[in-house]
Design a protein around this motif. Structure first.
Motif, short mmCIF file in Angstrom:
data_model
loop_
_atom_site.label_atom_id
_atom_site.label_comp_id
_atom_site.label_asym_id
_atom_site.label_seq_id
_atom_site.Cartn_x
_atom_site.Cartn_y
_atom_site.Cartn_z
N VAL A 201 10.45 8.04 1.78
CA VAL A 201 9.75 8.41 0.55
C VAL A 201 9.50 7.18 -0.31
CG1 VAL A 201 9.93 9.69 -1.60
CG2 VAL A 201 10.61 10.77 0.53
N LEU A 202 10.56 6.37 -0.52
CA LEU A 202 10.41 5.18 -1.36
C LEU A 202 9.46 4.16 -0.72
CD1 LEU A 202 14.14 4.76 -2.43
CD2 LEU A 202 12.23 5.40 -3.91
N GLY A 203 9.54 4.01 0.60
CA GLY A 203 8.66 3.07 1.27
C GLY A 203 7.19 3.42 1.09
N ILE A 204 6.88 4.70 1.21
CA ILE A 204 5.48 5.14 1.06
C ILE A 204 5.06 5.10 -0.40
CG2 ILE A 204 3.94 7.14 1.32
CD1 ILE A 204 5.61 7.84 3.81
N ALA A 205 5.94 5.53 -1.31
CA ALA A 205 5.59 5.57 -2.73
C ALA A 205 5.28 4.18 -3.26
CB ALA A 205 6.73 6.20 -3.53
N ARG A 206 5.86 3.15 -2.68
CA ARG A 206 5.69 1.79 -3.18
C ARG A 206 4.63 1.00 -2.43
NH1 ARG A 206 12.15 1.11 -4.37
NH2 ARG A 206 12.10 2.30 -6.30
N MET A 207 3.95 1.61 -1.49
CA MET A 207 2.80 0.96 -0.88
C MET A 207 1.64 1.01 -1.87
SD MET A 207 2.86 2.15 3.12
CE MET A 207 4.31 1.88 4.13
N GLU A 208 0.71 0.05 -1.68
CA GLU A 208 -0.38 -0.05 -2.66
C GLU A 208 -1.27 1.18 -2.68
OE1 GLU A 208 0.09 -2.35 -0.30
OE2 GLU A 208 0.69 -4.19 -1.32
N SER A 209 -1.44 1.84 -1.53
CA SER A 209 -2.37 2.96 -1.48
C SER A 209 -2.06 3.85 -0.30
CB SER A 209 -3.81 2.44 -1.37
OG SER A 209 -3.96 1.75 -0.13
N VAL A 210 -2.61 5.06 -0.36
CA VAL A 210 -2.49 5.98 0.76
C VAL A 210 -3.21 5.40 1.99
CG1 VAL A 210 -3.09 8.30 1.57
CG2 VAL A 210 -2.35 7.94 -0.80
N LYS A 211 -4.25 4.61 1.74
CA LYS A 211 -5.00 3.99 2.83
C LYS A 211 -4.08 3.10 3.67
CE LYS A 211 -9.12 1.18 3.70
NZ LYS A 211 -10.22 0.41 3.07
N LYS A 212 -3.17 2.39 3.00
CA LYS A 212 -2.24 1.53 3.72
C LYS A 212 -1.29 2.35 4.59
CE LYS A 212 1.16 -2.16 3.20
NZ LYS A 212 1.89 -3.07 2.27
N VAL A 213 -0.84 3.49 4.07
CA VAL A 213 0.03 4.37 4.85
C VAL A 213 -0.67 4.79 6.13
CG1 VAL A 213 1.29 6.56 4.87
CG2 VAL A 213 1.20 5.20 2.78
N GLY A 214 -1.92 5.24 6.00
CA GLY A 214 -2.68 5.66 7.18
C GLY A 214 -2.91 4.52 8.15
N ARG A 215 -3.15 3.32 7.61
CA ARG A 215 -3.40 2.16 8.47
C ARG A 215 -2.15 1.82 9.29
NH1 ARG A 215 -4.73 -1.23 4.80
NH2 ARG A 215 -2.83 -2.45 4.68
N ILE A 216 -0.99 1.83 8.63
CA ILE A 216 0.26 1.50 9.33
C ILE A 216 0.58 2.56 10.38
CG2 ILE A 216 2.76 1.31 9.03
CD1 ILE A 216 2.25 -0.12 6.41
N ALA A 217 0.42 3.83 10.01
CA ALA A 217 0.68 4.91 10.97
C ALA A 217 -0.26 4.80 12.17
CB ALA A 217 0.53 6.26 10.30
N GLY A 218 -1.53 4.50 11.91
CA GLY A 218 -2.49 4.36 13.00
C GLY A 218 -2.15 3.21 13.92
N LYS A 219 -1.77 2.06 13.34
CA LYS A 219 -1.38 0.91 14.16
C LYS A 219 -0.17 1.24 15.03
CE LYS A 219 -2.80 -2.90 11.11
NZ LYS A 219 -2.27 -3.99 10.27
N ALA A 220 0.81 1.90 14.40
CA ALA A 220 2.04 2.21 15.13
C ALA A 220 1.77 3.14 16.30
CB ALA A 220 3.06 2.83 14.17
N ILE A 221 1.03 4.21 16.07
CA ILE A 221 0.77 5.18 17.13
C ILE A 221 -0.07 4.57 18.25
CG2 ILE A 221 -0.39 7.37 17.65
CD1 ILE A 221 0.56 8.33 14.88
#
Length: 421
Positions: free
Chosen positions: A52-72
């Motif tokens: 929760v804290l890791g996602i909340a402190r990312m600059e944007s939701v776009k970054k969350v999606g980018r990291i998840a996409g790279k990982a998968i």
């Protein structure tokens, strides 16, 4: 005494007790179960606030999606490469030809699912009661819910700070608890080794030594060749990474549970230099979708069984095996006896009987140790390190583009000659 030395001593004592006093060795399993229970009870209370804290402190939701996409994407590519290595190695060595498959007993598989229900898997990722999911140890459901909470906290901004402070406090307390639990890891090692030697013995080893050797050789190729190559491409200090997580991989090896080191693993990776926001999100995701050691074992086991039963092992048939495992291996999250369940499902899909899988159960604990240790190494490199490394390069490139242009010497002289306006 370092915990690694304590664990090695525990392995020797456990093997001795299991060999000389099998009845006592089987009773000692309770020590291992207590250790695993203590670990599992703290996993979700720690992982949830970190995600929760890791996602909340990312600059944007776009970054969350980018990291998840790279990982998968990374998980899929590397898993497929490992499957091809395993199938090629098993085909080259011809393991399984002449194996005593007629002596296996399918009753050993009672209680294991004969397949994976993808409908149930999706519902597993989206639980209707998060407290029930926590009670069941549903890591995948907790990740999805934590993702939603983290995005919501990022959206409301400063109003979420009190809740963030609570989560920070919870995470700190849980890290301390994990430190206490890891101290008794040698007792868990003692219990598991005593039980494994007493319960399984070494009867099936002789007929299945070739299979065990191929699995270990394949895992050695993955850890010693494939992973260093990936690390070199992404400029990751692979040897230093191995040194930093070696003790935890050893504990996972002996306890045969990667969950036993999930919490301290994220702490080690952060100390190695990875960002907490990336590590706390990607490592738990990798535990569900990036099981490098397990997929290698499953591919080798399928070729072993195909050879044992005289099934088709032509190139198209082997590629079909790889394709089936690529799909089924992503359904392992939250399934008890996951590797065996996936092996059963894959075997059924290509016409292999369950009795052959029952034969492999006798040596499963030996290969399970190695594949679990490799899962921990693979997630440390593949999930967190690679994604974090690519994100750092992205940030540095963006910073260089945004940096103000410094004029060269000739440009500065030209500017000085121009009249001020």
């Amino acid at each position: 005494m370092p915990i690694g030395i304590q664990s090695i001593i525990a392995v020797g004592l456990g093997a001795l007790i299991g060999s000389l006093a099998p009845s006592a060795g089987e009773q000692m399993k309770i020590l291992g179960e207590v250790f695993l229970n203590l670990v599992q009870v703290v996993v979700l209370p720690l992982v949830f606030p970190l995600i929760v804290l890791g996602i909340a402190r990312m600059e944007s939701v776009k970054k969350v999606g980018r990291i998840a996409g790279k990982a998968i994407l990374y998980f899929e590519v590397v898993t497929t490469l490992i499957l091809l290595i395993a199938v090629g190695l098993a085909k080259f060595t011809g393991i399984g030809k002449g194996a005593p498959v007629n002596g296996s007993d399918a009753e050993d598989l009672d209680g294991l699912s004969q397949g994976i229900d993808f409908h149930e898997l999706v519902l597993h990722a989206f639980p209707k009661n998060i407290f029930a999911a926590f009670g069941e140890g549903n890591l995948l459901g907790a990740i999805v819910f934590a993702l939603l909470v983290g995005v919501a906290m990022a959206a409301i901004g400063e109003k979420s700070e009190p809740f963030a402070s609570v989560l920070e406090s919870v995470a700190s307390v849980m890290f301390k608890v994990v430190g206490y639990v890891i101290r008794i890891a040698p007792l868990g090692v003692l219990g598991f080794i005593s039980y494994d030697v007493a319960h399984y013995g070494f009867g099936n080893l002789r007929s299945l030594l070739g299979f065990i050797a191929v699995v270990y050789a394949g895992l050695a190729i993955v850890v010693g060749v494939l992973f260093p190559l990936i690390a070199a491409i992404y400029r990751v200090r692979y040897v230093e990474l191995l040194k930093s997580i070696a003790g935890l991989a050893g504990i996972a090896f002996v306890t045969r549970s990667s969950e036993s080191v999930l919490a301290p693993l994220m702490g080690r990776l952060e100390a190695f230099g990875l960002s907490r926001s990336t590590t706390s999100f990607v490592v738990p995701l990798g535990y569900s979708f990036n099981t490098d050691g397990s997929v290698l074992y499953q591919a080798a086991a399928l070729v072993f069984l195909a050879n044992a039963y005289g099934a088709d092992t032509s190139l198209p048939a082997l590629l079909l095996m790889v394709g089936v495992l690529v799909i089924l291996s992503k359904g392992m999250a939250g399934v008890a006896s996951a590797s065996i369940v996936v092996l059963l499902a894959a075997g059924n899909s290509i016409g292999l009987p369950a009795e052959g899988v029952a034969l492999l159960l006798g040596v499963d604990f030996i290969v399970d140790m190695a594949r679990t240790g490799v899962n921990v190494i693979g997630n440390s490199l593949a999930a967190a390190v690679v994604v974090d490394s690519s994100e750092n390069r992205r940030e540095s490139k963006r910073g260089s583009r945004e940096a103000p242009h410094t004029p060269t010497g000739s440009e500065a002289k030209a500017l000085q000659k121009e009249p001020a306006q």
